[in-house]
Design a protein around this motif. Structure first.
Motif, mmCIF file in Angstrom:
data_model
loop_
_atom_site.group_PDB
_atom_site.id
_atom_site.type_symbol
_atom_site.label_atom_id
_atom_site.label_comp_id
_atom_site.label_asym_id
_atom_site.label_seq_id
_atom_site.Cartn_x
_atom_site.Cartn_y
_atom_site.Cartn_z
ATOM 1 N N VAL A 105 -4.528 11.036 -4.226
ATOM 2 C CA VAL A 105 -3.715 9.896 -3.795
ATOM 3 C C VAL A 105 -4.417 9.145 -2.666
ATOM 4 C CG1 VAL A 105 -1.610 9.337 -2.533
ATOM 5 C CG2 VAL A 105 -1.486 10.751 -4.576
ATOM 6 N N ALA A 106 -5.010 9.881 -1.739
ATOM 7 C CA ALA A 106 -5.716 9.239 -0.627
ATOM 8 C C ALA A 106 -6.923 8.443 -1.124
ATOM 9 C CB ALA A 106 -6.150 10.290 0.397
ATOM 10 N N ARG A 107 -7.660 9.019 -2.052
ATOM 11 C CA ARG A 107 -8.822 8.302 -2.592
ATOM 12 C C ARG A 107 -8.401 7.027 -3.318
ATOM 13 N NH1 ARG A 107 -12.684 13.065 -5.206
ATOM 14 N NH2 ARG A 107 -12.753 14.427 -3.358
ATOM 15 N N ALA A 108 -7.314 7.114 -4.076
ATOM 16 C CA ALA A 108 -6.825 5.933 -4.783
ATOM 17 C C ALA A 108 -6.371 4.863 -3.801
ATOM 18 C CB ALA A 108 -5.681 6.318 -5.721
ATOM 19 N N ILE A 115 -7.375 8.731 6.733
ATOM 20 C CA ILE A 115 -8.232 7.664 6.229
ATOM 21 C C ILE A 115 -8.622 6.798 7.421
ATOM 22 C CG2 ILE A 115 -8.364 5.617 4.760
ATOM 23 C CD1 ILE A 115 -6.222 6.919 2.973
ATOM 24 N N GLY A 116 -9.902 6.721 7.690
ATOM 25 C CA GLY A 116 -10.370 5.869 8.781
ATOM 26 C C GLY A 116 -9.842 6.292 10.138
ATOM 27 N N HIS A 117 -9.709 5.280 11.015
ATOM 28 C CA HIS A 117 -9.246 5.532 12.373
ATOM 29 C C HIS A 117 -8.134 4.560 12.721
ATOM 30 C CE1 HIS A 117 -12.862 2.816 12.626
ATOM 31 N NE2 HIS A 117 -11.931 2.041 13.153
ATOM 32 N N GLN A 169 0.825 -1.216 0.000
ATOM 33 C CA GLN A 169 0.000 0.000 0.000
ATOM 34 C C GLN A 169 0.858 1.264 0.000
ATOM 35 O OE1 GLN A 169 -3.152 0.342 -0.361
ATOM 36 N NE2 GLN A 169 -4.005 -1.694 0.012
ATOM 37 N N ALA A 170 1.907 1.265 0.824
ATOM 38 C CA ALA A 170 2.754 2.451 0.920
ATOM 39 C C ALA A 170 3.479 2.727 -0.385
ATOM 40 C CB ALA A 170 3.756 2.286 2.067
ATOM 41 N N GLU A 171 3.972 1.689 -1.036
ATOM 42 C CA GLU A 171 4.697 1.884 -2.288
ATOM 43 C C GLU A 171 3.765 2.400 -3.386
ATOM 44 O OE1 GLU A 171 7.539 2.157 -5.177
ATOM 45 O OE2 GLU A 171 7.742 2.009 -2.990
ATOM 46 N N ALA A 172 2.546 1.877 -3.446
ATOM 47 C CA ALA A 172 1.596 2.353 -4.448
ATOM 48 C C ALA A 172 1.244 3.814 -4.217
ATOM 49 C CB ALA A 172 0.336 1.488 -4.424
ATOM 50 N N LEU A 173 1.038 4.183 -2.964
ATOM 51 C CA LEU A 173 0.731 5.574 -2.637
ATOM 52 C C LEU A 173 1.902 6.487 -2.998
ATOM 53 C CD1 LEU A 173 -1.069 6.866 0.517
ATOM 54 C CD2 LEU A 173 1.071 7.932 -0.180
ATOM 55 N N HIS A 174 3.114 6.037 -2.682
ATOM 56 C CA HIS A 174 4.301 6.826 -2.995
ATOM 57 C C HIS A 174 4.442 7.033 -4.498
ATOM 58 C CE1 HIS A 174 8.964 7.207 -2.850
ATOM 59 N NE2 HIS A 174 8.396 8.390 -2.854
ATOM 60 N N GLN A 175 4.225 5.996 -5.273
ATOM 61 C CA GLN A 175 4.329 6.125 -6.714
ATOM 62 C C GLN A 175 3.286 7.098 -7.271
ATOM 63 O OE1 GLN A 175 6.758 5.035 -8.774
ATOM 64 N NE2 GLN A 175 7.730 4.426 -6.838
ATOM 65 N N GLU A 205 -7.484 4.407 -0.746
ATOM 66 C CA GLU A 205 -8.693 3.809 -0.160
ATOM 67 C C GLU A 205 -9.287 2.777 -1.111
ATOM 68 O OE1 GLU A 205 -11.257 6.605 2.470
ATOM 69 O OE2 GLU A 205 -10.354 7.909 0.947
ATOM 70 N N ALA A 206 -9.317 3.103 -2.388
ATOM 71 C CA ALA A 206 -9.866 2.165 -3.373
ATOM 72 C C ALA A 206 -9.038 0.892 -3.451
ATOM 73 C CB ALA A 206 -9.938 2.837 -4.746
ATOM 74 N N ARG A 207 -7.736 0.988 -3.159
ATOM 75 C CA ARG A 207 -6.870 -0.201 -3.165
ATOM 76 C C ARG A 207 -6.963 -0.982 -1.863
ATOM 77 N NH1 ARG A 207 -3.140 3.379 -5.953
ATOM 78 N NH2 ARG A 207 -2.337 4.005 -3.913
#
Length: 382
Positions: free
Chosen positions: A216-219, A239-241, A76-82, A221-223
């Motif tokens: 990026v945050a929305r993407a 995102i969330g809690h 998840q972190a790598e996808a968000l970073h990219q 969440e979708a992942r």
């Protein structure tokens, strides 16, 4: 270790570009629930992770979150970073990248002929046109000709403080004649950008980072990322809690203390308050971010289109809203509006709250913001 990393990183972010800011959601997010929540059964056994990057939007990025495994977190972190890297390249107005048509290229070419752009650029420009109207022209991405002059003088003054100068007003006024949003022509069917005025230049510093954070945050969440707090140069989006059911916590840094320490790296600047956040964004604009000194006076980077000079109403303005892109636009717009006009604008918008930090060391809150501000503190755990 996680707490220490975030505290240092967040302070650095705030001192570089955020100033202060976080607050409770005006709707759906109750600060009281953060002190009485129970662990989330769906997150039982999840671990907390932290990432930091320094390669996007010329600032520090901090990502904190919970995941069922390190493998899932890393994915998840790598996808968000990219995603962030891609937005950084697309919205960069100072550099060209091979294989990418970005805003640098648009500024270079759109005065000659329409330039076909990525949908992510078009979406940003459409949003910015709307926010220009919403903020009464105070958030203007077509203001680049004026901002470039200030940027050049600020860089020169920073590199050679003894010879720092203000831009000549006649030069600023001449540039302001080429800042009309009406000259930004967007063809939504062809996805092209054209400048009816060849001297128009775009500068998306008032919206690009916040908009990118939101997308990026929305993407993410979708992942499947369901628990995270992202801060890009102080643009905070949650995102969330957390795993224990409590909301994320962020600190409102003291802008007046930070101003007194201007010119220093302040990793332990005091905080005005801590605020709980869940599925919310917070963006702040302030007068000690990106400044230089001329004849003993600081001149910051938020330029009022009405005066062509740094806006002088507030020390900082913090915006709380579910949409980080909206928050980024509004933080700039409200910083350039008198208090009464800004208050009226905020009260007219659904799901938006604001905190104005005045130059006399006091603060004013919108109707749904003030009741939720927590007691002052010097540290917090996000």
């Amino acid at each position: 270790m996680v707490k220490r990393l975030f505290a240092a990183g967040c302070a650095a972010l705030l001192s570089l570009s955020l100033l202060a800011g976080c607050a409770p959601a005006p709707s759906g997010s109750s600060s009281a629930s953060s002190t009485s929540a129970s662990p989330d059964p769906a997150m039982a056994g999840w671990q907390r992770y932290t990432e930091s990057w320094y390669d996007v939007f010329d600032t520090v990025t901090i990502l904190i979150g919970y995941a069922p495994s390190e493998e899932e977190w890393n994915k998840q972190a790598e996808a968000l970073h990219q995603d962030l890297i891609e937005y950084h390249k697309l919205y960069d107005i100072y550099n060209h990248y091979d294989g990418v048509t970005n805003l640098y290229d648009v500024n270079l070419l759109a005065g000659q002929a329409p330039v076909k752009v990525d949908q992510r650029i078009m979406d940003l420009l459409v949003e910015s046109q709307q926010m220009y109207k919403t903020t009464q022209g105070k958030t203007n991405i077509a203001f680049g000709a004026v901002l470039q002059i200030w940027h050049d003088y600020r860089d020169a003054g920073t590199n050679d403080p003894e010879n720092a100068q203000l831009p000549p007003m006649d030069q600023l006024e001449a540039a302001s004649a080429h800042c009309s949003m009406e000259d930004l022509i967007l063809d939504l069917e062809e996805n092209t950008v054209f400048f009816a005025d060849p001297e128009l230049q775009l500068d998306v510093g008032s919206v690009g980072k916040g908009y990118a954070v939101e997308m990026v945050a929305r993407a993410a969440e979708a992942r499947g990322l369901s628990s995270a707090m992202l801060s890009v140069g102080g643009n905070v989006r949650t995102i969330g809690h957390k795993e224990d059911g409590t909301q994320w916590t962020a600190g409102i840094q003291d802008p007046w203390a930070a101003a007194e320490a201007a010119g220093q790296i302040v990793n332990d600047a005091p905080y005005l308050a801590s605020i709980y956040l869940e599925d919310m964004a917070l963006v702040t604009s302030g007068d000690y971010q990106r400044y230089y000194v001329v004849d003993g006076k600081r001149y910051h980077h938020i330029i009022d289109p009405a005066t062509l000079m740094p806006a002088d109403y507030f020390s900082a303005v913090a915006i709380l809203t579910p949409d980080s892109g909206l928050g980024d636009c509004l933080s700039t717009g409200l910083f350039c509006l008198p208090l009464e006009e800004g208050q009226a604008l905020v009260e007219s918008l659904e799901g938006v709250e604001a905190m104005w930090m005045l130059k006399d060391g006091t603060a004013v809150y919108s109707s749904g913001f003030g009741d939720s501000v927590k007691a002052a503190l010097e540290g917090f755990e996000p």
